[in-house]
Write a protein that holds these residues in place. Structure first.
Motif, PDB file in Angstrom:
ATOM      1  N   UNK A  67       0.768  -1.232   0.000  1.00  0.00           N
ATOM      2  CA  UNK A  67       0.000   0.000   0.000  1.00  0.00           C
ATOM      3  C   UNK A  67       0.800   1.283   0.000  1.00  0.00           C
ATOM      4  N   UNK A  68       2.134   1.201  -0.046  1.00  0.00           N
ATOM      5  CA  UNK A  68       2.931   2.414  -0.230  1.00  0.00           C
ATOM      6  C   UNK A  68       2.625   2.999  -1.614  1.00  0.00           C
ATOM      7  N   UNK A  69       2.907   4.294  -1.774  1.00  0.00           N
ATOM      8  CA  UNK A  69       2.681   4.930  -3.074  1.00  0.00           C
ATOM      9  C   UNK A  69       3.769   5.958  -3.352  1.00  0.00           C
ATOM     10  N   UNK A  70       4.149   6.050  -4.614  1.00  0.00           N
ATOM     11  CA  UNK A  70       5.099   7.078  -5.049  1.00  0.00           C
ATOM     12  C   UNK A  70       4.409   8.120  -5.922  1.00  0.00           C
ATOM     13  N   UNK A  71       3.255   7.764  -6.475  1.00  0.00           N
ATOM     14  CA  UNK A  71       2.472   8.669  -7.325  1.00  0.00           C
ATOM     15  C   UNK A  71       0.992   8.437  -7.051  1.00  0.00           C
ATOM     16  N   UNK A  72       0.166   9.334  -7.546  1.00  0.00           N
ATOM     17  CA  UNK A  72      -1.283   9.167  -7.444  1.00  0.00           C
ATOM     18  C   UNK A  72      -1.750   8.314  -8.614  1.00  0.00           C
ATOM     19  N   UNK A  73      -1.731   6.984  -8.422  1.00  0.00           N
ATOM     20  CA  UNK A  73      -2.089   6.077  -9.522  1.00  0.00           C
ATOM     21  C   UNK A  73      -3.578   6.119  -9.862  1.00  0.00           C
ATOM     22  N   UNK A  74      -4.357   6.839  -9.053  1.00  0.00           N
ATOM     23  CA  UNK A  74      -5.777   7.015  -9.363  1.00  0.00           C
ATOM     24  C   UNK A  74      -5.963   7.865 -10.628  1.00  0.00           C
ATOM     25  N   UNK A  75      -4.890   8.573 -11.027  1.00  0.00           N
ATOM     26  CA  UNK A  75      -4.946   9.404 -12.240  1.00  0.00           C
ATOM     27  C   UNK A  75      -4.494   8.643 -13.492  1.00  0.00           C
ATOM     28  N   UNK A  76      -4.057   7.402 -13.323  1.00  0.00           N
ATOM     29  CA  UNK A  76      -3.655   6.602 -14.469  1.00  0.00           C
ATOM     30  C   UNK A  76      -4.883   6.161 -15.265  1.00  0.00           C
ATOM     31  N   UNK A  77      -4.659   5.643 -16.469  1.00  0.00           N
ATOM     32  CA  UNK A  77      -5.802   5.275 -17.317  1.00  0.00           C
ATOM     33  C   UNK A  77      -6.502   4.016 -16.817  1.00  0.00           C
ATOM     34  N   UNK A  78      -7.620   3.699 -17.454  1.00  0.00           N
ATOM     35  CA  UNK A  78      -8.460   2.586 -16.999  1.00  0.00           C
ATOM     36  C   UNK A  78      -7.734   1.245 -17.048  1.00  0.00           C
ATOM     37  N   UNK A  79      -6.924   1.044 -18.079  1.00  0.00           N
ATOM     38  CA  UNK A  79      -6.187  -0.215 -18.200  1.00  0.00           C
ATOM     39  C   UNK A  79      -5.298  -0.451 -16.982  1.00  0.00           C
TER      40      UNK A  79
END
Length: 489
Positions: A313-325
């Motif tokens: 659950x660590x994060x380096x970026x906001x992957x919620x902004x990545x595309x649907x794929x």
């Protein structure tokens, strides 16, 4: 129901937690924080409670599977309540339900948080918060079995109830030695990661807490941006160790005693690594244009894949902004999880392998009705008990997931937030999507929803059945009414 042995196990757990609670006291002493007195008081209370609870010895020291499940579930509930007290008493988390949520999330190595300002916590509380990951990662009952000899000859049922995976085997003939070997490997790898982080210029406190979060595959960081603010070197170290902690620990044991053939035979690890590599490649292709260089894109893709499949659950970026794929791949990884016998959560790679092979066998029986084909796993025929347990687990998982989503839907949030809230908690991951993305938290949810999600976190960490069995009418009758009968009520 052997209530006496359940009581004895809980008393041991309380005393062990009391000892662990002394560590934040040392941290508070180093940083000159008054919160250390609270941790000391809670530690003393837990030790006293554990001592009083264990005063009366058990006449029958047998632990059958049902006692193992009940003792495990109740131990984790008691442990979470005690662990929440310092947060609540110090006022750093004003609501007790929120303190419990944070602590349950810590011990179950979920990493979901209700904190809006993580960095406002004292060093003692930040250390305890990350430390709960390390305690819960390998399992507190496994730790108990590694230091305490419980007679009765059936302590394997405690390990079965707590350890992740479709089956639990003994590394050596004695359970105590097996548990000790697991914890020695666990502690050694944690120390090794801490050293590598220190070599990269990471501060001592940060290195230790990050190692705790990685080892337990939990994801609590001491910074508001998780690990985004650390250097590329530190992020790569964490990525590699997340993947390593998601591997079945039997592999490391076999490698240490130079039984390399047995280590290689563990089929699950090969599929686990292949899944990681495939996911990284696909995500890299989709996010390449979002970053300045290919190296940066690979680093973020590898980090998030490792973080999600190991349920860290660590994060380096906001992957919620990545595309649907990319989001679909990450959601799939949430379900798959790490290997059995690791500190990771999720359904486990081994269960997916056995399920896939069971489906293949069934399809083959339609094509060749008279053929008798056995499911081969790790180079030998899979036992019927294992296949049945996987099928039952999958069915129970779907039921718990569906009921939880229905109950959380009363919160009134959008579909993605609702569904991923349950997925991320039952699989012990941490961040979800939309309002529960990597830059958000769970603080806005109401009390009822938090209770449901706490149940999901505990159920996910304990492989469903130890917690679900508590609500079985027969178990309630045995546990409650037998106590009344013995008390003459």
């Amino acid at each position: 129901m052997n209530n006496s042995m359940v009581r004895i196990v809980i008393s041991h757990i309380m005393k062990i937690e009391a000892a662990f609670l002394l560590l934040p006291c040392v941290v508070a002493l180093i940083y000159g924080e008054k919160e250390g007195f609270v941790y000391l008081a809670v530690s003393a209370g837990a030790a006293l409670g554990g001592f009083l609870l264990g005063l009366k010895k058990a006449q029958d020291k047998t632990l059958f599977l049902k006692e193992g499940c009940v003792a495990t579930a109740l131990s984790w509930i008691v442990m979470s309540i005690i662990g929440a007290l310092p947060f609540y008493i110090t006022g750093e988390i004003p609501k007790f339900e929120d303190a419990c949520f944070e602590t349950v999330s810590g011990f179950t190595t979920t990493g979901s948080s209700i904190l809006n300002d993580i960095e406002s916590l004292s060093h003692a509380s930040l250390f305890w918060r990350s430390g709960t990951h390390w305690i819960g990662g390998m399992g507190v009952l496994v730790f108990l079995l590694s230091i305490v000899s419980l007679s009765g000859g059936s302590t394997i049922n405690l390990m079965k109830a707590e350890s992740p995976g479709p089956s639990v085997g003994k590394l050596v003939p004695k359970i105590k030695s097996s548990a000790r070997n697991l914890y020695l490997i666990y502690a050694g790898m944690t120390a090794l990661e801490t050293i590598f982080l220190l070599l990269g210029g990471c501060p001592v406190f940060d290195s230790v807490t990050l190692a705790f979060g990685t080892a337990g595959t939990g994801g609590f960081a001491i910074k508001g941006d998780s690990v985004a603010g650390y250097s590329a070197y530190i992020q790569w170290v964490i990525t590699i160790f997340m993947i390593l902690f998601g591997v079945n620990f039997n592999v490391y044991y076999f490698m240490l005693i130079r039984r390399f053939k047995e280590a290689v035979k563990i089929e699950e690890v090969r599929y686990y690594l292949l899944t990681i590599l495939t996911a990284i490649v696909i995500i890299f292709i989709n996010i390449r244009n979002l970053f300045d260089s290919a190296g940066e894109a690979v680093r973020h893709a590898a980090f998030q894949v490792a973080s999600i499949i190991t349920t860290t659950g660590f994060a380096t970026v906001d992957f919620d902004k990545w595309n649907t794929t990319c989001k679909i791949i990450l959601i799939m990884l949430m379900f798959i999880g790490a290997c059995a016998g690791s500190t990771g959560g999720g359904i486990k790679v081994s269960r997916f392998i056995i399920t896939a092979k069971s489906i293949g066998k069934e399809i083959n029986s339609y094509i060749h009705p008279r053929s008798v084909k056995k499911i081969i796993y790790d180079g030998k025929p899979a036992e019927h008990v294992m296949i049945r347990s996987v099928n039952v687990f999958m069915a129970t998982y779907i039921v718990v997931l569906a009921v939880s989503v229905f109950l959380v839907s009363f919160e009134g949030e959008d579909l993605v937030t609702t569904v991923t809230a349950v997925i991320t908690c039952i699989n012990n991951i941490g961040p979800g999507f939309n309002k529960l993305g990597p830059v958000c938290n769970f603080s806005f949810l109401n009390g009822f929803t938090k209770v449901v999600l706490m149940f999901d976190m505990l159920a996910g960490r304990l492989e469903l059945f130890p917690l679900v069995i508590l609500f079985h009418p027969k178990m309630i009758k045995e546990f409650v009414f037998n106590r009344r009968k013995k008390a003459g009520i």
